[in-house]
Design a protein around this motif. Structure first.
Motif, PDB file in Angstrom:
ATOM      1  N   UNK A 258      -7.027  38.775 -10.355  1.00  0.00           N
ATOM      2  CA  UNK A 258      -8.904  37.679 -11.102  1.00  0.00           C
ATOM      3  C   UNK A 258      -8.338  36.642 -10.374  1.00  0.00           C
ATOM      4  N   UNK A 259      -8.960  36.057  -9.058  1.00  0.00           N
ATOM      5  CA  UNK A 259      -9.043  33.984  -8.707  1.00  0.00           C
ATOM      6  C   UNK A 259      -9.276  33.627  -9.113  1.00  0.00           C
ATOM      7  N   UNK A 260      -8.956  31.959  -9.152  1.00  0.00           N
ATOM      8  CA  UNK A 260      -9.442  31.415  -9.860  1.00  0.00           C
ATOM      9  C   UNK A 260      -9.715  29.908  -9.060  1.00  0.00           C
ATOM     10  N   UNK A 261     -10.969  28.957  -9.412  1.00  0.00           N
ATOM     11  CA  UNK A 261     -10.698  27.556  -7.949  1.00  0.00           C
ATOM     12  C   UNK A 261     -10.501  26.539  -8.767  1.00  0.00           C
ATOM     13  N   UNK A 262     -10.037  25.510  -8.251  1.00  0.00           N
ATOM     14  CA  UNK A 262     -10.246  24.417  -9.127  1.00  0.00           C
ATOM     15  C   UNK A 262      -8.879  24.621 -10.666  1.00  0.00           C
ATOM     16  N   UNK A 263      -8.845  23.227 -11.218  1.00  0.00           N
ATOM     17  CA  UNK A 263      -7.509  23.069 -12.552  1.00  0.00           C
ATOM     18  C   UNK A 263      -8.248  24.062 -13.791  1.00  0.00           C
ATOM     19  N   UNK A 264      -9.689  24.184 -13.921  1.00  0.00           N
ATOM     20  CA  UNK A 264      -9.763  24.096 -15.386  1.00  0.00           C
ATOM     21  C   UNK A 264     -10.706  25.462 -15.232  1.00  0.00           C
ATOM     22  N   UNK A 265     -10.774  26.120 -14.207  1.00  0.00           N
ATOM     23  CA  UNK A 265     -11.410  27.614 -14.197  1.00  0.00           C
ATOM     24  C   UNK A 265     -10.368  28.230 -14.868  1.00  0.00           C
ATOM     25  N   UNK A 266      -8.989  28.582 -14.340  1.00  0.00           N
ATOM     26  CA  UNK A 266      -8.316  29.251 -14.672  1.00  0.00           C
ATOM     27  C   UNK A 266      -8.532  29.025 -16.848  1.00  0.00           C
ATOM     28  N   UNK A 267      -8.328  28.431 -17.165  1.00  0.00           N
ATOM     29  CA  UNK A 267      -8.527  27.400 -18.772  1.00  0.00           C
ATOM     30  C   UNK A 267      -9.560  28.395 -19.037  1.00  0.00           C
ATOM     31  N   UNK A 268     -11.030  28.410 -18.372  1.00  0.00           N
ATOM     32  CA  UNK A 268     -11.725  28.283 -19.482  1.00  0.00           C
ATOM     33  C   UNK A 268     -11.848  30.375 -18.866  1.00  0.00           C
ATOM     34  N   UNK A 269     -11.128  31.708 -17.542  1.00  0.00           N
ATOM     35  CA  UNK A 269     -10.616  32.957 -18.145  1.00  0.00           C
ATOM     36  C   UNK A 269     -10.138  32.811 -19.215  1.00  0.00           C
ATOM     37  N   UNK A 270      -9.303  32.602 -19.371  1.00  0.00           N
ATOM     38  CA  UNK A 270      -7.904  33.039 -20.349  1.00  0.00           C
ATOM     39  C   UNK A 270      -8.906  31.983 -22.156  1.00  0.00           C
ATOM     40  N   UNK A 271      -9.693  31.251 -21.870  1.00  0.00           N
ATOM     41  CA  UNK A 271     -10.495  31.307 -23.300  1.00  0.00           C
ATOM     42  C   UNK A 271     -11.832  32.278 -23.405  1.00  0.00           C
ATOM     43  N   UNK A 272     -12.415  32.298 -22.300  1.00  0.00           N
ATOM     44  CA  UNK A 272     -12.741  34.212 -22.034  1.00  0.00           C
ATOM     45  C   UNK A 272     -12.270  35.734 -22.737  1.00  0.00           C
TER      46      UNK A 272
END
Length: 411
Positions: A98-112
């Motif tokens: 799973x690839x993320x872009x930007x500094x916040x999107x990986x936190x959103x993924x983990x939060x989900x």
């Protein structure tokens, strides 16, 4: 002699199964970073840091690997190759990417995915990631065990050192206790030699104070003319059982930069070297830690062994130890030279250009990074393989360089 570990994936090594999320090194990004343990990393190019996240794609297994955009997903971006060579050899070892872009999107993924256990070498502030999200019951162990200023807590074989807070290091009083030459290191986790300064002159000391300003450091005696720089990968089970994954000699530049490894896949450490590694792993296990560690030990000119760096995480050499059986199908005693390389073209062009070498396992790429918004170069983490012959490595490297595959990332 330690039993050899036979696991091949992140999900096996950390006992996460399909419920794990693996996040490789350097998850922070400058636009999001907060002052603290990890912001030093961003004095290095962001492209360099994101390249490092591509090193472990072929060893995820059931775990999901969360990486920065630009990392090449073998199963999606390399369709003709994935349905041939890579799927045939590594299909069961590579999990979802799973690839993320930007500094916040990986936190959103983990939060989900609150129930998934996170395997990460650098923990996050508690207000970002809850402590029960990690695979370890006590995620602060990640900080403690990777702290260069606390190495004496887990080993009796350290080079003598002192630790100074940022304010003390910025001053001059600590210099009264040290004669040149000596080495200054960031106490907090760092990699690739970024957090190391060899000080031969007062100018070197001043440069290190500027470079590491605002950070806690350790100062240790300089061991010149060492005979070998070993990296030992060990696996520790939940129950504390320790096994040997593999070892290598690290390729280190004169400025102490990590450049890769020389790996003899049939090598086993001497009893003295093994005993030091087991002591460290045992002490870590007694604190509640388990997983993969890469312990750096040097042999000084007088044959004395010193523990110089804790890496309680997957290491750059780990993927090649995990896939050792693939090499043994083509070589009796495979010797690998690993590291980053750069090719002037896209990933498919790189793979097509070196098809014969890849099929013969003379070249084994395990991670690719390509961002055409930045340039048209493919950064690849790979092993060059020969049959236990150092001269053959030199010849192979030179031949490949003439065909456009250059060692290093070439930013």
């Amino acid at each position: 002699m330690l039993e050899r570990y036979t696991g091949c994936t992140v999900s096996e090594a950390y006992a996460t199964g399909s419920n794990g999320i693996h996040m490789p090194r350097y998850p922070y990004y400058a636009a999001y970073d907060l002052p603290g343990e990890c912001h030093y990393y961003y004095r290095r190019s962001v492209q360099y840091l994101t390249c490092q996240t591509a090193r472990f794609l072929l060893i995820g297994g059931e775990a999901t690997t969360l990486v920065k955009e630009g990392v090449v997903d073998f199963s999606q971006d390399l369709t003709p190759w994935w349905h041939g060579f890579f799927q045939e050899h590594f299909g069961k070892q590579m999990g979802e990417v799973v690839r993320y872009a930007g500094g916040h999107s990986y936190l959103e993924y983990l939060g989900n995915h609150p129930q998934s256990k996170l395997v990460v070498p650098h923990p996050y502030p508690a207000d970002q990631i809850a402590s029960d999200h990690y695979y370890l019951e006590n995620p602060e162990l990640i900080v403690q065990l990777n702290d260069k200023g606390r190495m004496a807590d887990i080993s009796s074989h350290c080079i003598p050192y002192e630790v100074y807070d940022a304010a003390t290091f910025a001053g001059k009083t600590w210099r009264e206790h040290w004669e040149l030459p000596f080495v200054i290191k960031l106490a907090a986790p760092s990699g690739g030699g970024d957090g190391v300064a060899i000080c031969q002159t007062e100018a070197d000391v001043q440069a290190a104070q500027e470079r590491f300003g605002g950070h806690r450091v350790k100062v240790e005696h300089f061991i010149g003319g060492y005979l070998a720089n070993y990296n030992l990968n060990l696996h520790v089970d939940r129950d504390g059982t320790i096994r040997f994954i593999g070892g290598s000699e690290q390729r280190i530049s004169a400025s102490a930069r990590y450049e890769g490894n020389f790996i003899d896949l049939c090598w086993h450490p001497s009893p003295e070297l093994e005993a030091i590694a087991v002591e460290i792993a045992r002490n870590a296990a007694n604190l509640g830690w388990f997983g993969v560690c890469g312990l750096d030990v040097i042999k000084a000119a007088d044959d004395k062994l010193y523990f110089i760096d804790p890496n309680f995480r997957l290491n750059g050499s780990t993927p090649f130890h995990f896939i050792r059986e693939h090499f043994l199908t083509h070589f009796q005693r495979p010797n690998l030279e690993t590291g980053y390389f750069c090719y002037p073209g896209n990933p498919l062009a790189f793979l097509d250009a070196f098809l014969p070498e890849i099929e013969k396992k003379v070249l084994m790429p395990v991670g690719l990074y390509y961002d055409p918004r930045y340039d048209q170069k493919t950064r690849v983490y790979l092993a060059q393989v020969t049959e236990n012959d150092v001269d053959a490595h030199v010849s192979l490297r030179d031949t490949l360089a003439q065909r456009g595959l250059l060692p290093g990332i070439h930013l």
